[in-house]
Design a protein around this motif. Structure first.
Motif, mmCIF file in Angstrom:
data_model
loop_
_atom_site.group_PDB
_atom_site.id
_atom_site.type_symbol
_atom_site.label_atom_id
_atom_site.label_comp_id
_atom_site.label_asym_id
_atom_site.label_seq_id
_atom_site.Cartn_x
_atom_site.Cartn_y
_atom_site.Cartn_z
ATOM 1 N N SER A 154 -18.827 -17.163 2.268
ATOM 2 C CA SER A 154 -18.329 -16.025 2.050
ATOM 3 C C SER A 154 -17.567 -15.500 3.465
ATOM 4 O O SER A 154 -16.780 -14.577 3.482
ATOM 5 C CB SER A 154 -19.044 -14.852 1.219
ATOM 6 O OG SER A 154 -20.142 -14.846 2.172
ATOM 7 N N ASN A 155 -18.258 -15.744 4.384
ATOM 8 C CA ASN A 155 -17.989 -15.384 5.818
ATOM 9 C C ASN A 155 -16.360 -15.677 6.066
ATOM 10 O O ASN A 155 -15.629 -15.264 6.959
ATOM 11 C CB ASN A 155 -18.668 -15.683 6.854
ATOM 12 C CG ASN A 155 -19.775 -14.487 6.860
ATOM 13 O OD1 ASN A 155 -20.154 -13.921 6.044
ATOM 14 N ND2 ASN A 155 -20.485 -14.617 8.128
ATOM 15 N N ASP A 175 -14.065 -15.902 3.847
ATOM 16 C CA ASP A 175 -13.180 -15.251 2.827
ATOM 17 C C ASP A 175 -12.400 -14.320 3.773
ATOM 18 O O ASP A 175 -12.938 -13.339 4.207
ATOM 19 C CB ASP A 175 -13.930 -14.774 1.585
ATOM 20 C CG ASP A 175 -14.390 -15.547 0.512
ATOM 21 O OD1 ASP A 175 -15.046 -15.384 -0.181
ATOM 22 O OD2 ASP A 175 -13.831 -16.808 0.618
ATOM 23 N N ASN A 176 -10.964 -14.293 3.663
ATOM 24 C CA ASN A 176 -10.302 -13.228 4.177
ATOM 25 C C ASN A 176 -9.507 -12.427 3.174
ATOM 26 O O ASN A 176 -8.750 -11.413 3.209
ATOM 27 C CB ASN A 176 -9.402 -13.782 5.327
ATOM 28 C CG ASN A 176 -8.536 -14.605 5.155
ATOM 29 O OD1 ASN A 176 -8.386 -14.931 3.856
ATOM 30 N ND2 ASN A 176 -7.820 -15.327 5.822
ATOM 31 N N ARG A 177 -9.635 -12.882 1.694
ATOM 32 C CA ARG A 177 -8.874 -12.061 0.716
ATOM 33 C C ARG A 177 -9.523 -12.564 -0.631
ATOM 34 O O ARG A 177 -10.010 -13.620 -0.856
ATOM 35 C CB ARG A 177 -7.384 -12.844 0.634
ATOM 36 C CG ARG A 177 -6.503 -12.035 -0.266
ATOM 37 C CD ARG A 177 -5.112 -12.497 0.073
ATOM 38 N NE ARG A 177 -4.209 -11.507 -0.799
ATOM 39 C CZ ARG A 177 -3.834 -11.648 -1.742
ATOM 40 N NH1 ARG A 177 -4.468 -12.600 -2.893
ATOM 41 N NH2 ARG A 177 -3.040 -10.541 -2.500
ATOM 42 N N ARG A 178 -9.574 -11.402 -1.148
ATOM 43 C CA ARG A 178 -10.222 -11.565 -2.782
ATOM 44 C C ARG A 178 -9.430 -10.557 -3.818
ATOM 45 O O ARG A 178 -8.785 -9.628 -3.365
ATOM 46 C CB ARG A 178 -11.598 -11.002 -2.479
ATOM 47 C CG ARG A 178 -12.499 -12.161 -2.085
ATOM 48 C CD ARG A 178 -13.870 -12.186 -2.706
ATOM 49 N NE ARG A 178 -14.713 -13.382 -2.326
ATOM 50 C CZ ARG A 178 -16.015 -13.088 -2.221
ATOM 51 N NH1 ARG A 178 -16.696 -12.040 -2.653
ATOM 52 N NH2 ARG A 178 -16.685 -13.883 -1.571
ATOM 53 N N LEU A 220 -9.198 -8.536 -7.140
ATOM 54 C CA LEU A 220 -10.180 -7.366 -7.567
ATOM 55 C C LEU A 220 -9.846 -7.446 -9.087
ATOM 56 O O LEU A 220 -9.116 -6.376 -9.638
ATOM 57 C CB LEU A 220 -10.049 -5.944 -7.109
ATOM 58 C CG LEU A 220 -10.296 -5.847 -5.518
ATOM 59 C CD1 LEU A 220 -10.019 -4.382 -4.949
ATOM 60 C CD2 LEU A 220 -11.819 -6.510 -5.428
ATOM 61 N N SER A 259 -16.378 -10.812 -6.664
ATOM 62 C CA SER A 259 -15.599 -9.752 -6.476
ATOM 63 C C SER A 259 -15.587 -9.426 -5.144
ATOM 64 O O SER A 259 -15.607 -10.355 -4.037
ATOM 65 C CB SER A 259 -16.209 -8.476 -7.094
ATOM 66 O OG SER A 259 -15.478 -7.249 -6.968
ATOM 67 N N SER A 260 -15.470 -8.246 -4.640
ATOM 68 C CA SER A 260 -15.372 -7.783 -3.213
ATOM 69 C C SER A 260 -16.597 -8.279 -2.426
ATOM 70 O O SER A 260 -17.702 -8.292 -3.072
ATOM 71 C CB SER A 260 -15.209 -6.248 -3.120
ATOM 72 O OG SER A 260 -15.048 -5.880 -1.687
ATOM 73 N N VAL A 261 -16.535 -8.607 -1.278
ATOM 74 C CA VAL A 261 -17.593 -8.883 -0.448
ATOM 75 C C VAL A 261 -18.229 -7.699 0.020
ATOM 76 O O VAL A 261 -19.483 -7.929 0.479
ATOM 77 C CB VAL A 261 -17.065 -9.742 0.915
ATOM 78 C CG1 VAL A 261 -16.213 -10.968 0.607
ATOM 79 C CG2 VAL A 261 -16.269 -8.739 1.942
ATOM 80 N N VAL A 262 -17.793 -6.524 -0.112
ATOM 81 C CA VAL A 262 -18.771 -5.193 0.201
ATOM 82 C C VAL A 262 -19.257 -4.744 -1.257
ATOM 83 O O VAL A 262 -18.683 -5.210 -2.357
ATOM 84 C CB VAL A 262 -17.734 -4.372 0.724
ATOM 85 C CG1 VAL A 262 -17.243 -4.860 2.239
ATOM 86 C CG2 VAL A 262 -16.518 -3.990 -0.253
ATOM 87 N N PRO A 263 -20.178 -3.951 -1.175
ATOM 88 C CA PRO A 263 -20.878 -3.706 -2.489
ATOM 89 C C PRO A 263 -19.994 -3.097 -3.566
ATOM 90 O O PRO A 263 -19.170 -2.187 -3.294
ATOM 91 C CB PRO A 263 -21.969 -2.382 -1.916
ATOM 92 C CG PRO A 263 -22.056 -2.928 -0.511
ATOM 93 C CD PRO A 263 -20.896 -3.340 -0.009
ATOM 94 N N ARG A 264 -20.092 -3.626 -4.765
ATOM 95 C CA ARG A 264 -19.147 -3.285 -5.691
ATOM 96 C C ARG A 264 -19.963 -3.550 -7.222
ATOM 97 O O ARG A 264 -20.207 -4.680 -7.286
ATOM 98 C CB ARG A 264 -17.873 -4.007 -5.607
ATOM 99 C CG ARG A 264 -16.745 -3.310 -6.320
ATOM 100 C CD ARG A 264 -15.467 -4.178 -6.344
ATOM 101 N NE ARG A 264 -14.385 -3.972 -6.944
ATOM 102 C CZ ARG A 264 -13.393 -3.042 -6.468
ATOM 103 N NH1 ARG A 264 -13.629 -2.394 -5.248
ATOM 104 N NH2 ARG A 264 -12.252 -2.569 -7.393
ATOM 105 N N SER A 265 -20.008 -2.556 -7.949
ATOM 106 C CA SER A 265 -20.625 -2.629 -9.167
ATOM 107 C C SER A 265 -19.733 -3.184 -10.266
ATOM 108 O O SER A 265 -18.651 -3.027 -10.099
ATOM 109 C CB SER A 265 -21.400 -1.367 -9.803
ATOM 110 O OG SER A 265 -20.351 -0.429 -10.150
#
Lengths: 191, 191
Positions: free
Chosen positions: B109-110, B112-115, B117, B157-163
């Motif tokens: 995942s490190n 990944d520079n694009r995802r 949503l 989904s996003s690499v940052v927290p997202r429900s």
């Protein structure tokens, strides 16, 4: 998602443009800059061991916004006084109050700035840090983490160059500092 | 050389402006700056390793460079790697093939520079047509929102927290709209 929650912590500051939204997150060993565009997100990672400098530059955006809000408030205020129709009178009162509110909020939020993070290969802006206070908080948060990854800065590295050194815009140092990290001293490289 | 320049005018800044608690002006454009520098600015990058040539017949050789001495195996596939092929990433030593396949399959995942949503896309499809003018399009967008929500429920989904709240809301609104169309068609048929 649970793993993401443990990995990343949201940092203060955000920036919204017409089609994009910027946010900074703190990872275990890097800073993550997230740019949301439409239905996708783009990521840039700045590892603590690679960050060479954080540069915050004050801007005049706050003063410009203050002037715009003040002019708008004056204009709407004059229209409020000039119009007697109760409906339009109320409308212009609301707009005047909104302009004054925005002026107050902009003034209270403090000076504006642009922030850049510099690594060996790039100097990248951090759009989410638009206020000097926010940039200061984030810098204070990052500084110990970066120092933990890189070690403490030696005071002699920040000594001014001797008068015999080349002029400020020259590209070569006369006496490179000695880096005591267990390896033989090496010359400095150009960025 | 460790050159730090003003982010507004590009003037080279001297050390007296680094790591100061207050704002310092750029000598050229008088922009107010706060510059925090770190040891990485003064360090030279480690020279790239190209691998040692194989000198003894009994020694293991690199899988990708048979004439070079192997230094360690890949942590993912076990192939022997020379110093040139050894890519250190996330505390792992990987070969270029495993690094590339890990990036493509999303195992690293490190990198990944694009995802995309998909949850935001589904929610937008479910909500946007809910207006007086656009409601007929819900005949298409509601099933589309439902399909995207189900199809991409487990997609990273996003690499940052997202429900999953957006997916849940999209499914809810889509089902309500599909139910409304069902009732509408049934009423039409009955009448």
């Amino acid at each position: 998602m649970a793993r993401a929650q443990k990995m990343y912590r949201r940092l203060p500051g955000n920036a919204a443009a017409l089609a994009s939204y910027h946010r900074l997150w703190l990872g275990p060993d890097h800073l993550l800059a997230v740019r949301s565009v439409g239905f996708s997100e783009e990521y840039k990672r700045f590892y603590f061991s690679d960050i060479q400098a954080l540069i915050v530059q004050k801007t005049d955006r706050r003063e410009i916004l203050n002037v715009i809000c003040a002019l708008a408030a004056i204009l709407f205020g004059l229209l409020t006084l000039a119009i007697s129709n109760p409906v339009w009178h109320g409308f212009w009162i609301i707009l005047t109050a909104l302009a004054v509110f925005l002026l107050l909020v902009n003034w209270l939020r403090g000076p504006t700035c642009v922030c850049h993070v510099r690594t060996a290969v790039q100097t990248e802006p951090l759009p989410s840090l638009r206020r000097a206070r926010t940039a200061g908080r984030v810098t204070a948060l990052l500084k110990p983490l970066i120092e933990q990854a890189q070690g403490a800065l030696r005071p002699d590295w920040l000594q001014p160059r001797p008068p015999s050194a080349p002029a400020a815009n020259a590209t070569m140092l006369s006496t490179p500092p000695v880096i005591d990290d267990g390896q033989p001293p090496s010359t400095l490289r150009s960025p | 050389m460790y050159v730090v320049t003003c982010t507004r005018c590009g003037f080279v800044l001297d050390e007296s402006r680094f790591n100061q608690p207050d704002w310092r002006d750029c000598p050229s454009c008088q922009a107010l700056l706060r510059v925090e520098v770190f040891p990485a600015l003064f360090k030279e990058a480690a020279p790239a390793q190209s691998g040692h040539v194989l000198v003894t017949e009994g020694e293991a050789s690199c899988f990708y460079h048979p004439h070079k001495k192997a230094t360690r195996p890949c942590d993912a596939c076990g192939r022997f790697l020379c110093a040139l092929c050894d890519v250190e990433f996330n505390d792992l030593h990987l070969c270029p093939s495993c690094l590339d396949s890990g990036r493509k399959k999303g195992h690293l995942s490190n990198l990944d520079n694009r995802r995309t949503l998909y949850d935001s896309l589904a929610l937008t499809l479910a909500l946007t047509p809910l207006t007086v003018i656009l409601w007929p399009f819900t005949l298409i967008t509601a099933p589309a929102a439902l399909f995207i929500s189900i199809r991409h429920w487990k997609t990273p989904s996003s690499v940052v927290p997202r429900s999953k709240a957006r997916f849940v809301l999209a499914i809810l609104f889509a089902l309500i709209q599909i139910g409304g169309w069902g009732i509408g068609f049934w009423s039409l048929i009955r009448s």
